[in-house]
Design a protein around this motif. Structure first.
Motif, PDB file in Angstrom:
ATOM      1  N   VAL A 113       4.234  14.131  60.146  1.00 21.37           N
ATOM      2  CA  VAL A 113       5.149  13.574  61.138  1.00 21.37           C
ATOM      3  C   VAL A 113       4.558  13.706  62.540  1.00 21.37           C
ATOM      4  O   VAL A 113       4.223  14.808  62.986  1.00 21.37           O
ATOM      5  CB  VAL A 113       6.513  14.301  61.091  1.00 21.37           C
ATOM      6  CG1 VAL A 113       7.478  13.694  62.108  1.00 21.37           C
ATOM      7  CG2 VAL A 113       7.105  14.223  59.687  1.00 21.37           C
ATOM      8  N   ALA A 114       4.431  12.565  63.233  1.00 16.85           N
ATOM      9  CA  ALA A 114       3.977  12.594  64.621  1.00 16.85           C
ATOM     10  C   ALA A 114       5.018  13.289  65.500  1.00 16.85           C
ATOM     11  O   ALA A 114       6.230  13.148  65.284  1.00 16.85           O
ATOM     12  CB  ALA A 114       3.733  11.172  65.118  1.00 16.85           C
ATOM     13  N   ARG A 115       4.547  14.037  66.500  1.00 16.25           N
ATOM     14  CA  ARG A 115       5.430  14.783  67.378  1.00 16.25           C
ATOM     15  C   ARG A 115       5.058  14.547  68.835  1.00 16.25           C
ATOM     16  O   ARG A 115       3.912  14.171  69.140  1.00 16.25           O
ATOM     17  CB  ARG A 115       5.360  16.276  67.051  1.00 16.25           C
ATOM     18  CG  ARG A 115       5.937  16.626  65.687  1.00 16.25           C
ATOM     19  CD  ARG A 115       5.788  18.089  65.371  1.00 16.25           C
ATOM     20  NE  ARG A 115       6.506  18.441  64.132  1.00 16.25           N
ATOM     21  CZ  ARG A 115       6.394  19.604  63.521  1.00 16.25           C
ATOM     22  NH1 ARG A 115       5.597  20.537  64.007  1.00 16.25           N
ATOM     23  NH2 ARG A 115       7.083  19.844  62.416  1.00 16.25           N
ATOM     24  N   ASP A 116       6.019  14.801  69.726  1.00 16.13           N
ATOM     25  CA  ASP A 116       5.746  14.626  71.150  1.00 16.13           C
ATOM     26  C   ASP A 116       5.270  15.907  71.813  1.00 16.13           C
ATOM     27  O   ASP A 116       5.113  15.966  73.028  1.00 16.13           O
ATOM     28  CB  ASP A 116       6.984  14.084  71.880  1.00 16.13           C
ATOM     29  CG  ASP A 116       8.194  15.012  71.755  1.00 16.13           C
ATOM     30  OD1 ASP A 116       8.050  16.109  71.170  1.00 16.13           O
ATOM     31  OD2 ASP A 116       9.266  14.627  72.234  1.00 16.13           O
ATOM     32  N   ASN A 117       5.009  16.945  70.996  1.00 11.85           N
ATOM     33  CA  ASN A 117       4.409  18.171  71.526  1.00 11.85           C
ATOM     34  C   ASN A 117       3.135  18.455  70.738  1.00 11.85           C
ATOM     35  O   ASN A 117       3.041  18.130  69.548  1.00 11.85           O
ATOM     36  CB  ASN A 117       5.379  19.349  71.436  1.00 11.85           C
ATOM     37  CG  ASN A 117       5.775  19.683  70.006  1.00 11.85           C
ATOM     38  OD1 ASN A 117       5.050  20.367  69.290  1.00 11.85           O
ATOM     39  ND2 ASN A 117       6.937  19.190  69.581  1.00 11.85           N
ATOM     40  N   PRO A 118       2.142  19.060  71.398  1.00  9.71           N
ATOM     41  CA  PRO A 118       0.819  19.178  70.757  1.00  9.71           C
ATOM     42  C   PRO A 118       0.764  20.106  69.565  1.00  9.71           C
ATOM     43  O   PRO A 118      -0.078  19.923  68.687  1.00  9.71           O
ATOM     44  CB  PRO A 118      -0.073  19.681  71.891  1.00  9.71           C
ATOM     45  CG  PRO A 118       0.865  20.346  72.850  1.00  9.71           C
ATOM     46  CD  PRO A 118       2.137  19.577  72.769  1.00  9.71           C
ATOM     47  N   GLY A 119       1.628  21.121  69.503  1.00 10.19           N
ATOM     48  CA  GLY A 119       1.526  22.089  68.421  1.00 10.19           C
ATOM     49  C   GLY A 119       0.352  23.031  68.633  1.00 10.19           C
ATOM     50  O   GLY A 119      -0.439  22.876  69.577  1.00 10.19           O
ATOM     51  N   PRO A 120       0.189  24.006  67.750  1.00 13.12           N
ATOM     52  CA  PRO A 120      -0.857  25.030  67.924  1.00 13.12           C
ATOM     53  C   PRO A 120      -2.266  24.461  67.988  1.00 13.12           C
ATOM     54  O   PRO A 120      -3.131  25.020  68.669  1.00 13.12           O
ATOM     55  CB  PRO A 120      -0.679  25.934  66.701  1.00 13.12           C
ATOM     56  CG  PRO A 120       0.731  25.716  66.260  1.00 13.12           C
ATOM     57  CD  PRO A 120       1.040  24.285  66.578  1.00 13.12           C
ATOM     58  N   ASP A 121      -2.520  23.355  67.253  1.00 11.79           N
ATOM     59  CA  ASP A 121      -3.888  22.825  67.221  1.00 11.79           C
ATOM     60  C   ASP A 121      -4.073  21.602  68.114  1.00 11.79           C
ATOM     61  O   ASP A 121      -5.136  20.978  68.097  1.00 11.79           O
ATOM     62  CB  ASP A 121      -4.295  22.489  65.789  1.00 11.79           C
ATOM     63  CG  ASP A 121      -3.369  21.470  65.132  1.00 11.79           C
ATOM     64  OD1 ASP A 121      -2.456  20.951  65.813  1.00 11.79           O
ATOM     65  OD2 ASP A 121      -3.553  21.185  63.934  1.00 11.79           O
ATOM     66  N   GLY A 122      -3.033  21.221  68.877  1.00 13.39           N
ATOM     67  CA  GLY A 122      -3.161  20.102  69.803  1.00 13.39           C
ATOM     68  C   GLY A 122      -3.204  18.736  69.159  1.00 13.39           C
ATOM     69  O   GLY A 122      -3.599  17.759  69.806  1.00 13.39           O
ATOM     70  N   LYS A 123      -2.765  18.610  67.896  1.00 14.42           N
ATOM     71  CA  LYS A 123      -2.887  17.343  67.167  1.00 14.42           C
ATOM     72  C   LYS A 123      -1.642  16.455  67.258  1.00 14.42           C
ATOM     73  O   LYS A 123      -1.666  15.320  66.781  1.00 14.42           O
ATOM     74  CB  LYS A 123      -3.184  17.618  65.690  1.00 14.42           C
ATOM     75  CG  LYS A 123      -4.499  18.354  65.440  1.00 14.42           C
ATOM     76  CD  LYS A 123      -5.697  17.523  65.823  1.00 14.42           C
ATOM     77  CE  LYS A 123      -6.995  18.234  65.436  1.00 14.42           C
ATOM     78  NZ  LYS A 123      -8.190  17.426  65.783  1.00 14.42           N
ATOM     79  N   GLY A 141      -3.169   9.341  74.398  1.00 17.54           N
ATOM     80  CA  GLY A 141      -1.741   9.185  74.610  1.00 17.54           C
ATOM     81  C   GLY A 141      -0.929  10.087  73.705  1.00 17.54           C
ATOM     82  O   GLY A 141      -1.453  10.751  72.804  1.00 17.54           O
ATOM     83  N   ILE A 142       0.378  10.115  73.942  1.00 16.77           N
ATOM     84  CA  ILE A 142       1.309  10.941  73.187  1.00 16.77           C
ATOM     85  C   ILE A 142       2.105  10.059  72.241  1.00 16.77           C
ATOM     86  O   ILE A 142       2.608   9.002  72.644  1.00 16.77           O
ATOM     87  CB  ILE A 142       2.259  11.690  74.145  1.00 16.77           C
ATOM     88  CG1 ILE A 142       1.449  12.626  75.045  1.00 16.77           C
ATOM     89  CG2 ILE A 142       3.310  12.473  73.366  1.00 16.77           C
ATOM     90  CD1 ILE A 142       2.283  13.294  76.118  1.00 16.77           C
TER      91      ILE A 142
END
Length: 307
Positions: A111-121, A186-187
């Motif tokens: 699932v794509a997210r609008d926050n980078p998460g721990p690995d920036g993905k 982009g995000i």
């Protein structure tokens, strides 16, 4: 769409009764193995044994059980959602008895997210336990399972190998979503992403190798599309006898607007087989395109996804 459970069940019962009146053997046909002659030339030649397309039409419920916002799969309790799927399958079988229907559950597994998460993905991977839960639901309907991948700033090369143990199973298939492939930066959700033929060809090679190694019938690859830049260099997508490609019209709007998207991005570059998105929410499809209008489209719509 928000429907009280009792009203929804009553509506489903009415749909099933109407479908049964028009096609008493609808359920039997949907689970049969007969392969009627295709109405149109088959791109890539005669399919390998066990191929689902073009001999069936797939009716899929899309979403994620952890979210009510992503689609119908997560919007309702499982029993109610599956009853709704039964109703759609029966309705489609009655509308076009010549094309046996296969039910499917289309799970967003990355699932794509609008926050980078721990690995920036900018993506989240669903747990194997969630995939197994959906697989159990599918078993109760002899349904297909599609694992959908929204890579964010990741890549198909990073995400698909983890899903290989599931995709080896005969009833598991793959969906990839260019909208959330932010290969140009982009995000996710802030701009529309893209895939090139090179990306799609990687997914085809990956699935083909799995199908050959596991000795299972051809895999299906659904590619969502609603913009020209969503899929670049489509003419360079290479067909493979072990993979069946569906270019899926993923747009929303009035029937006229959706047909415009279809004509611009699917009919002109179908690649192999074609799909169509139906939304339950009125803000997305108002009015909804009718089954008769979808059945009349060419190339023939063989995958219909409900969200």
């Amino acid at each position: 769409m928000r429907i009280p459970h009792l009203l929804a069940l009553a509506t489903i019962g009415a749909l099933l009764a109407a479908a049964a009146a028009h096609a008493p053997d609808a359920v039997a046909q949907s689970r049969g193995t007969a392969q009627p002659a295709a109405e149109e030339p088959i791109p890539g030649g005669r399919p390998r044994p066990g191929a689902i397309l073009p001999y069936h039409r797939i009716i899929a419920f899309y979403g994620n059980p952890l979210s009510r916002r992503m689609g119908v799969m997560g919007e309702y309790p499982p029993d109610l959602m599956l009853a709704m799927l039964d109703a759609e399958v029966a309705t489609w079988q009655a509308a076009d008895p010549s094309t046996p229907v296969k039910p499917a559950l289309h799970l967003i597994a990355v699932v794509a997210r609008d926050n980078p998460g721990p690995d920036g993905k900018y993506r989240g991977r669903m747990a194997d336990t969630l995939i197994e839960r959906v697989a159990r639901w599918a078993e109760t309907r002899d349904a297909l399972v599609f694992l959908d991948v929204q890579v964010g700033l990741s890549t198909l090369q990073e995400e698909l190998p983890r899903l290989a143990p599931f995709l080896r199973r005969p009833n598991f298939h793959l969906g990839i979503d260019p909208e959330f492939s932010m290969k140009n930066g982009g995000i996710p959700g802030k701009r529309i992403g893209t895939y090139d033929a090179e990306d799609i060809n990687y997914a085809v090679r990956f699935l083909s190798q799995l199908a050959r190694d596991a000795n299972v019938p051809p895999k299906i690859l659904v590619v969502h599309r609603f913009t020209r830049r969503g899929v670049t260099n489509a003419q360079n997508i290479r067909l493979d006898p072990h993979v069946q490609i569906i270019m899926h019209m993923d747009g929303f709007g009035t029937p006229t607007l959706k047909r415009g998207t279809w004509n611009a991005y699917i009919r002109t570059e179908p690649v192999q087989f074609a799909g169509w998105k139906q939304f339950y929410k009125e803000r997305n499809d108002n009015p909804r395109t009718t089954l008769a209008e979808i059945i009349a489209l060419r190339p023939k719509v063989l995958y219909v996804q409900y969200q």
